[in-house]
Each structure stands twice: as C-alpha cells, then as structure tokens.
Design a protein around this motif. Structure first.
Motif, PDB file in Angstrom:
ATOM      1  N   TYR A   1       0.842  -1.195   0.000  1.00  0.00           N
ATOM      2  CA  TYR A   1       0.000   0.000   0.000  1.00  0.00           C
ATOM      3  C   TYR A   1       0.879   1.246   0.000  1.00  0.00           C
ATOM      4  O   TYR A   1       1.859   1.309   0.744  1.00  0.00           O
ATOM      5  CB  TYR A   1      -0.913   0.023   1.224  1.00  0.00           C
ATOM      6  CG  TYR A   1      -1.924  -1.091   1.212  1.00  0.00           C
ATOM      7  CD1 TYR A   1      -3.156  -0.926   0.586  1.00  0.00           C
ATOM      8  CD2 TYR A   1      -1.644  -2.328   1.788  1.00  0.00           C
ATOM      9  CE1 TYR A   1      -4.087  -1.957   0.555  1.00  0.00           C
ATOM     10  CE2 TYR A   1      -2.565  -3.363   1.761  1.00  0.00           C
ATOM     11  CZ  TYR A   1      -3.777  -3.164   1.143  1.00  0.00           C
ATOM     12  OH  TYR A   1      -4.689  -4.186   1.105  1.00  0.00           O
ATOM     13  N   ALA A   2       0.511   2.183  -0.814  1.00  0.00           N
ATOM     14  CA  ALA A   2       1.130   3.517  -0.826  1.00  0.00           C
ATOM     15  C   ALA A   2       2.659   3.464  -0.730  1.00  0.00           C
ATOM     16  O   ALA A   2       3.249   4.078   0.166  1.00  0.00           O
ATOM     17  CB  ALA A   2       0.548   4.363   0.313  1.00  0.00           C
ATOM     18  N   PRO A   3       3.312   2.713  -1.641  1.00  0.00           N
ATOM     19  CA  PRO A   3       4.760   2.517  -1.487  1.00  0.00           C
ATOM     20  C   PRO A   3       5.562   3.830  -1.449  1.00  0.00           C
ATOM     21  O   PRO A   3       6.487   3.963  -0.634  1.00  0.00           O
ATOM     22  CB  PRO A   3       5.151   1.669  -2.702  1.00  0.00           C
ATOM     23  CG  PRO A   3       3.993   1.715  -3.646  1.00  0.00           C
ATOM     24  CD  PRO A   3       2.779   1.986  -2.813  1.00  0.00           C
ATOM     25  N   ILE A   4       5.204   4.774  -2.289  1.00  0.00           N
ATOM     26  CA  ILE A   4       5.970   6.035  -2.344  1.00  0.00           C
ATOM     27  C   ILE A   4       5.787   6.829  -1.044  1.00  0.00           C
ATOM     28  O   ILE A   4       6.717   7.433  -0.524  1.00  0.00           O
ATOM     29  CB  ILE A   4       5.506   6.895  -3.544  1.00  0.00           C
ATOM     30  CG1 ILE A   4       5.670   6.134  -4.864  1.00  0.00           C
ATOM     31  CG2 ILE A   4       6.238   8.234  -3.572  1.00  0.00           C
ATOM     32  CD1 ILE A   4       7.006   6.277  -5.509  1.00  0.00           C
ATOM     33  N   ALA A   5       4.563   6.812  -0.522  1.00  0.00           N
ATOM     34  CA  ALA A   5       4.292   7.550   0.713  1.00  0.00           C
ATOM     35  C   ALA A   5       5.065   6.943   1.884  1.00  0.00           C
ATOM     36  O   ALA A   5       5.692   7.663   2.665  1.00  0.00           O
ATOM     37  CB  ALA A   5       2.795   7.562   1.010  1.00  0.00           C
ATOM     38  N   PHE A   6       5.050   5.604   1.991  1.00  0.00           N
ATOM     39  CA  PHE A   6       5.763   4.986   3.110  1.00  0.00           C
ATOM     40  C   PHE A   6       7.278   5.124   2.954  1.00  0.00           C
ATOM     41  O   PHE A   6       7.995   5.238   3.949  1.00  0.00           O
ATOM     42  CB  PHE A   6       5.348   3.520   3.276  1.00  0.00           C
ATOM     43  CG  PHE A   6       4.043   3.362   4.011  1.00  0.00           C
ATOM     44  CD1 PHE A   6       3.977   3.603   5.372  1.00  0.00           C
ATOM     45  CD2 PHE A   6       2.880   2.999   3.355  1.00  0.00           C
ATOM     46  CE1 PHE A   6       2.778   3.478   6.075  1.00  0.00           C
ATOM     47  CE2 PHE A   6       1.671   2.882   4.032  1.00  0.00           C
ATOM     48  CZ  PHE A   6       1.621   3.115   5.397  1.00  0.00           C
TER      49      PHE A   6
END
Lengths: 350, 350
Positions: free
Chosen positions: B120-125
């Motif tokens: 989930y949301a790789p760039i955000a994490f």
C-alpha cells in the motif's frame, strides 16, 4: 538576474505576461496609463458611468475597502488563536463575518454597503504564509496599511487585479470554479510546499470571498511575480511549444513586451548561460513542479522568465533595487539556494 | 531515562502494555515463555495441530516467509524508481505482485504455497521511512536478513506480532477495517509528520497484504516502542483516567508488568521529575498528538511510559545498552531535542 516561474496562462496580466492566450485578440489594451473609460466589459469586469472599474457590479473602491476591512479582521482574529498544527479538516473550513455599514460589536463602521467577508482555510493559509516567512504583521501592513493599487493591464480573463502599495502581493478576483479548484488542491499544495520548498509555482497566501449586493466576489492573494524593484529587460512566457508561439504585433508595441518561445529561440539562440549548479537546481525544480501540475491535471501553464541585464541596468535601476525590499518574489537566489524561509516567486491561478 | 508514547489500547501486547482493555480477562496468558500450545483461538489467530501459531489458517512460518519475500521485492523494485515527491494520489496506490511457488521471471521460487503480496502507498511509506532516517538497505536488512521473531505475549486483539531480529521493527497483523482506516489517515499522517516531527504517535513504516489460501492477511510495520536494549524498571500505560485504572493481579504477577494510572499515582505520588525544558517539550508534543488523534476521532489511546532507573541498572544493562543500536525507538532524546532525523518511538494501530 532572472526570475522564473510557471504561470498558468489563464492568469496573464499583472506581471506583464499578457497575451499568452489564443483569445489575446480580445484582450483589454494593456499598457499602464490606458484610460479606464476605454475598457470594455469582459466577464464579470465592467466600468461604471464614472469610469470606475466594477466587478459583478461592485465598484473597485468598495471592493478594495471590503478586502482591507475583511483581511484586517481575519488576520487579527487568527492571531488571537493559539498556534497549532494544520489538520486535514482545516482545508475545508470557511470563516464568515458580517460587516454592516453602521458597524457591529465585532466590526467597524464603514462607508460601503453591508457586506460579508469569508476566509477560506485560515489556518492552512497561515501555515503557507509562515512557511515563506510572512508574519501576520507584515501581511497586514502590506495589504491593509495603504491603498491597494488597481492594475490596468488586467488581461483577457475578466479578472480585476490589485497590487499592494509595497509591491509585495497581488490580489486577483477568481471565478467560482477556480476558487473551488484551489480549495480542492490545498492538501496537495501543502504536500508540495513541504517537500519542494523551492517550487516556482504560484504562492497562494489567502483565499477570500466578499459577498456584496447578492454576489460572491472571490479573491486570491498571491506573491508578486515581477515586482517593480528590478527592471526586467526581457521577458519570455514559454510553453515549450513552437506552435503559434510568437508575441503579437500588439504585444511587441508595448513598453515592456512579453515575448514567447519562438522569440526566445530567435533572440537567444544559445539560450541562457547558467552555472551548472544553478542549471541543475532549476531544471530539477521545474521537473518537480511539472509533476505536481500533471498530478493536478493542469496543462495550461507556462514558464515566465524575466531577464535583468546588469550591463544594461542604469543608475536608476540600482537605486530602485537597493531601496525596495521585494521579499517575497522569486529571484535567482531562491532558485539556486537552499530554501531561505523567504522565497520564490509568482502569480496565477488554476 | 524514559520512553513515552500514546498507544491506542486495542493494540496492546508486544510492547508490554498488555491488559489495558476491559476485555483483558479474555486475554491470552501474556508473559514470555508461555507455551504456544496453551494459546486459545482469538479472532483470526489460532494454533495448528503441531502447536504453530496460525493467522487465518496460514502458519506463522509461511506468513513470515511471505512477508520477507514480499518486502524484499517491493523495496527492491522501489529503489529502482527515481526519487520523487509524494503526491496526493500516492496514498491510494496499491502495488501487487504474484509469488508462485515455482518462481517467475520476477520472483524467486519458494517453499510456501502460492501467494500474492500487496504494498500500500509505497511512495508515501518510503517518504515516511526517509523522514526518520531509515534507508532502504537498513529497512531490508532489519526485516529480511534474519528470521522474524514471533512475540508470544500477543494480547487480546487476535493479532500476531513479530519483531525483527535486530529489535528495530514490529510487524503486526491488522484487520481489514484497521488497514482501511490507516490508509484513509495517510494524508493527515503525512501532515503531522511534517509539522510535528517529534510526535510520540506510532510510526508506520509500511502497510502490506499477503493474499494466501483465499484470505487477505494485512500487516503493518512499525517502530519498536520498547526495544530490549534498555531495560525498563517500570512501565505505565496511562489514559488520564482513574476509573478502573489499576493493573490486574495477573498483570502484576508478570516479570515486567505494565501498571496503570492508579498505580502511578500510588507509586509515584510526586510524579516524574523533569527539567523544565523537557517537561515543556513533552507536554507540548502530547498536546499536539492529542489534537491529531481528536481530529481523527480516535479516543481509545493511552500513553505508555517506560522508566529506566539508572541507579538500579546493573552492569548487564549497561552492556546491552552499549551493544544495541535501537536507532528508531523513542527515547527521551527524541522528546526533548530538535528532530534528529531519526526519531521517536512506538507501536500500535488505530
């Protein structure tokens, strides 16, 4: 010295980047000193029998007065609230205050008709202003201490533009949809400012609405892209396209025309020489800005490049430059350096 | 030395803050060393005939294997993508990759059943990890280089907990609704981390889903609130309430019990002495954290305070402390000081 910044082209005008739209032929004669009475009605902007500009039938002087009363009140009431973090909910907050002519226990009496003043996302915009080092007092002083100056080269959008008397801020009327769009973008805008402090995109410092005569007049406060303190010997509005990208004859006749892509290629075939570090920083920033615009699905923008030629600069230029602060416009310093707490440039809407 | 951090009480367990729920009587016997076979089925967590923990019928060893294969792949593929700013859209991205037993051109063969791994949301994490100084290599090394260790005092939530062998990260299974809630909070979480870097709220470093046997097993990677490197002589889980806020007899019997508000008042009637600067920084941080929790409409949380008594600390404590890095847990240094790029503590879910 050069100023640069993407400017959605619908917002041309006060910064001298007029004439970037296909609709440029319908544009108001733009150079300073054009008689107000020559203006035609464009969009919501008109002229009353005395020659004064109107917006949705409200006279410019009443609008300026309401803006100054409203901003004075909203910044004052905000400064009484404790500092706190911006929350997601803050982006959708709208504060509203009624200003009856005769005054109230919250608002002073004034010489205009009753109006209501709405402030959008006050906590969020306070954060944006702080991020660029604009303290409440500075903001109030710039916008409300002296009269706002109406810009006569208002462009084809039908907007009315004002500049603060100290040349720091531009105020612009925006349409309902533009204001709504800006509101929706605020969370993404917040994210961008936090990650990409050197962004060349417009800086939005406030979004307000004056309700007068049954009409909503929405305004946005932005940084002044090209303040008078530095004379720009050349200006280019560039889209990265060569299709019909030459300044019109009418634009060329202006005292300080804004040229376009094809003019740039012709005038400056070798481009602009920059230090490698500056070049890399600038192209990186433009790439990041474009990614954000793409994510917002905005494609109608251009890069406004102002060139101040030190060799051509006369004594008068130097004086102006020393005298004027122009804290919040975007000069090369903000492009190349570390984020300085004060920043970057521009002007525009979506 | 003290560690502190709000811990939503539904997530009790691996950090030793067990027994904070009214449902504590139904809690699994919590102290380390409890035989796995004594565990009852709680929620999705169960035990198979060999005594191995299961979650939604998947054995713990298969789950650990899938997590390590999945994280290795997702972090690797992310590091091949250019760095770029996080956009609003990034919060809702879900990346998915299929891991057939026999391997594929993208994934290695493995000894478990086929599974799918979602990130989930790789760039955000990635951004969140970077904000706290966790480089991709560190993250991979901590989580995937050696076996994950299952924690036996898993609490009443029915979750399975793992700790990385270097004690840096906690992995916890979360329910569908919790994962969904966390996803929805991500923009607000982003805003908080940017404004309030010293936050004591849980640090979320990754949200994933293992699809195996037709079931979705969602996991979250968090910082380890109380790593073993520093022995805590006293631990308090505090809600700011005095209603039924005394540790149970069962909790008191543990080797390292977690006490509650009424115990704190009784044991430490003068409270904890802190330097004024530390006290002010800590209370300010807690206020900011509470405002955020309030904005998320989360009310079921507590502050976990761990006290390391230097006078009581034996030689062994000192050795552990010197040997272990525990970079990413929250010690007083991160409460009091300027944000250090590495940070604060915790563990928990919403």
């Amino acid at each position: 010295m050069a100023s640069a910044g993407p400017v959605p082209s619908g917002s041309v005008g006060p910064t001298g980047s007029g004439g970037t739209r296909k609709a440029a032929s319908s544009e108001v004669p733009g150079s300073s000193g054009t008689s107000q009475t020559m203006k035609k009605t464009i969009g919501h902007r008109g002229v009353d029998p005395t020659g004064e500009t109107t917006y949705k039938k409200t006279t410019s002087s009443a609008l300026k007065g309401a803006i100054q009363l409203g901003i004075t009140h909203t910044v004052g009431s905000l400064s009484q609230k404790a500092e706190r973090d911006v929350l997601m909910q803050d982006f959708v907050v709208v504060e509203s205050i009624f200003f009856p002519s005769e005054g109230s226990n919250l608002t002073p009496a004034h010489r205009y008709s009753d109006f209501r003043f709405k402030t959008y996302a006050p906590i969020a915009f306070r954060y944006f202003r702080e991020l660029y080092g604009i303290r409440p007092d500075d903001y109030l002083y710039s916008l409300c201490n002296e009269s706002l100056i109406e810009l006569s080269n208002s462009g084809a959008s039908g907007s009315v533009f004002y500049v603060s008397s100290d040349d720091e801020f531009i105020i612009k009327t925006v349409q309902h949809k533009e204001a709504e769009f800006l509101q929706k973008l605020l969370p993404g805008y917040f994210m961008n400012l936090n990650q990409n402090k050197r962004t060349l995109l417009p800086k939005f410092y406030g979004l307000y609405c004056v309700q007068a005569g049954g009409k909503n007049i929405r305004i946005v406060v932005m940084n002044n892209l090209l303040p008078r303190s530095v004379h720009m010997h050349l200006k280019y509005d560039m889209k990265g396209s060569t299709y019909k990208r030459r300044a019109s004859a009418k634009e060329r006749d202006k005292a300080s025309p804004t040229y376009k892509d094809l003019d740039f290629i012709q005038d400056l075939p070798d481009g602009l020489l920059m230090e490698p570090d500056n070049y890399n920083a600038l192209t990186k920033t433009i790439q990041r800005d474009c990614l954000l615009l793409q994510s917002f699905k905005i494609m109608d923008y251009s890069l406004l490049v102002g060139i101040h030629n030190v060799d051509q600069a006369g004594e008068s230029d130097q004086c102006i430059r020393r005298g004027q602060k122009a804290l919040f416009s975007t000069a090369m310093e903000s492009i190349q350096g570390e984020a300085r707490g004060k920043g970057p440039l521009d002007s525009a809407d979506q």
